[in-house]
Scaffold this motif. Sequence first.
Motif, PDB file in Angstrom:
ATOM      1  N   GLU A 195       6.301   6.940   2.347  1.00  0.00           N
ATOM      2  CA  GLU A 195       6.080   8.316   1.886  1.00  0.00           C
ATOM      3  C   GLU A 195       6.101   8.409   0.360  1.00  0.00           C
ATOM      4  OE1 GLU A 195      10.438   7.775   2.096  1.00  0.00           O
ATOM      5  OE2 GLU A 195       8.841   7.306   3.505  1.00  0.00           O
ATOM      6  N   GLN A 196       6.746   7.456  -0.305  1.00  0.00           N
ATOM      7  CA  GLN A 196       6.726   7.382  -1.771  1.00  0.00           C
ATOM      8  C   GLN A 196       5.492   6.627  -2.256  1.00  0.00           C
ATOM      9  OE1 GLN A 196      10.753   5.573  -1.618  1.00  0.00           O
ATOM     10  NE2 GLN A 196      11.100   6.740  -3.498  1.00  0.00           N
ATOM     11  N   LEU A 197       5.087   5.614  -1.518  1.00  0.00           N
ATOM     12  CA  LEU A 197       4.001   4.733  -1.944  1.00  0.00           C
ATOM     13  C   LEU A 197       2.614   5.321  -1.711  1.00  0.00           C
ATOM     14  CD1 LEU A 197       5.511   1.404  -0.575  1.00  0.00           C
ATOM     15  CD2 LEU A 197       5.591   2.258  -2.919  1.00  0.00           C
ATOM     16  N   LEU A 198       2.422   5.996  -0.590  1.00  0.00           N
ATOM     17  CA  LEU A 198       1.093   6.509  -0.247  1.00  0.00           C
ATOM     18  C   LEU A 198       0.512   7.470  -1.288  1.00  0.00           C
ATOM     19  CD1 LEU A 198       1.467   6.784   3.618  1.00  0.00           C
ATOM     20  CD2 LEU A 198      -0.069   5.253   2.370  1.00  0.00           C
ATOM     21  N   PRO A 199       1.314   8.384  -1.868  1.00  0.00           N
ATOM     22  CA  PRO A 199       0.738   9.244  -2.910  1.00  0.00           C
ATOM     23  C   PRO A 199       0.239   8.455  -4.128  1.00  0.00           C
ATOM     24  CG  PRO A 199       2.753  10.223  -2.078  1.00  0.00           C
ATOM     25  CD  PRO A 199       2.667   8.835  -1.494  1.00  0.00           C
ATOM     26  N   PHE A 200       0.951   7.395  -4.493  1.00  0.00           N
ATOM     27  CA  PHE A 200       0.489   6.549  -5.600  1.00  0.00           C
ATOM     28  C   PHE A 200      -0.824   5.871  -5.226  1.00  0.00           C
ATOM     29  CE2 PHE A 200       5.131   6.350  -6.731  1.00  0.00           C
ATOM     30  CZ  PHE A 200       5.016   7.029  -7.929  1.00  0.00           C
ATOM     31  N   MET A 201      -0.909   5.410  -3.995  1.00  0.00           N
ATOM     32  CA  MET A 201      -2.125   4.739  -3.531  1.00  0.00           C
ATOM     33  C   MET A 201      -3.298   5.723  -3.523  1.00  0.00           C
ATOM     34  SD  MET A 201      -0.357   2.465  -0.550  1.00  0.00           S
ATOM     35  CE  MET A 201      -1.101   0.848  -0.512  1.00  0.00           C
ATOM     36  N   ALA A 202      -3.028   6.956  -3.124  1.00  0.00           N
ATOM     37  CA  ALA A 202      -4.078   7.982  -3.135  1.00  0.00           C
ATOM     38  C   ALA A 202      -4.525   8.272  -4.562  1.00  0.00           C
ATOM     39  CB  ALA A 202      -3.569   9.254  -2.463  1.00  0.00           C
ATOM     40  N   GLN A 203      -3.575   8.294  -5.474  1.00  0.00           N
ATOM     41  CA  GLN A 203      -3.879   8.508  -6.895  1.00  0.00           C
ATOM     42  C   GLN A 203      -4.785   7.392  -7.414  1.00  0.00           C
ATOM     43  OE1 GLN A 203      -0.269   8.588  -9.241  1.00  0.00           O
ATOM     44  NE2 GLN A 203      -1.349   8.154 -11.129  1.00  0.00           N
ATOM     45  N   LEU A 204      -4.467   6.171  -7.059  1.00  0.00           N
ATOM     46  CA  LEU A 204      -5.282   5.021  -7.483  1.00  0.00           C
ATOM     47  C   LEU A 204      -6.671   5.077  -6.853  1.00  0.00           C
ATOM     48  CD1 LEU A 204      -2.530   2.268  -7.273  1.00  0.00           C
ATOM     49  CD2 LEU A 204      -3.559   3.200  -9.362  1.00  0.00           C
ATOM     50  N   ALA A 205      -6.735   5.486  -5.594  1.00  0.00           N
ATOM     51  CA  ALA A 205      -8.030   5.607  -4.922  1.00  0.00           C
ATOM     52  C   ALA A 205      -8.887   6.665  -5.617  1.00  0.00           C
ATOM     53  CB  ALA A 205      -7.829   5.960  -3.452  1.00  0.00           C
ATOM     54  N   SER A 206      -8.267   7.777  -5.987  1.00  0.00           N
ATOM     55  CA  SER A 206      -9.037   8.829  -6.653  1.00  0.00           C
ATOM     56  C   SER A 206      -9.464   8.416  -8.056  1.00  0.00           C
ATOM     57  CB  SER A 206      -8.253  10.147  -6.689  1.00  0.00           C
ATOM     58  OG  SER A 206      -7.135  10.040  -7.525  1.00  0.00           O
ATOM     59  N   ALA A 207      -8.778   7.417  -8.607  1.00  0.00           N
ATOM     60  CA  ALA A 207      -9.160   6.877  -9.921  1.00  0.00           C
ATOM     61  C   ALA A 207     -10.280   5.839  -9.793  1.00  0.00           C
ATOM     62  CB  ALA A 207      -7.953   6.263 -10.611  1.00  0.00           C
TER      63      ALA A 207
END
Length: 125
Positions: A30-42
């Motif tokens: 739950e902490q990691l997935l938002p970072f991964m989504a941020q990277l995907a959107s980048a």
Amino acid sequence: KNNPLLDGSSVVKLQNYASELQSISTYGDEQLLPFMAQLASAGRTEAEIMDIMNASINVAASGTMSLDEAVTNLNRAYSGQIGRLGATIPAVKDLTEEQLKNGEATKIINQQLTYQKKFIDHKKN
């Protein structure tokens, strides 16, 4: 969602990778997935996201910066910006802009900081 480099299969793989990281680190998915989504959107690829997350957890585990800072700085490195990484990890400070864009900072960090490997090895024994 808005990254043409990621398809449904990539999303599932990244979710599974977040679960793997959760099992070998102190961070929940739950902490990691938002970072991964941020990277995907980048615009990062599946492999880049996995490499950045692994390196970020290693950097955070070393105590030199938070997970958030590590993700942000490693993402910037793929744009050719060294940021705080140069001061924190001396081995990356002399990389060229081209090397940074090709992910060399992430590769160096993952080679030098082996927190996860040691942790996995410890769990196996």
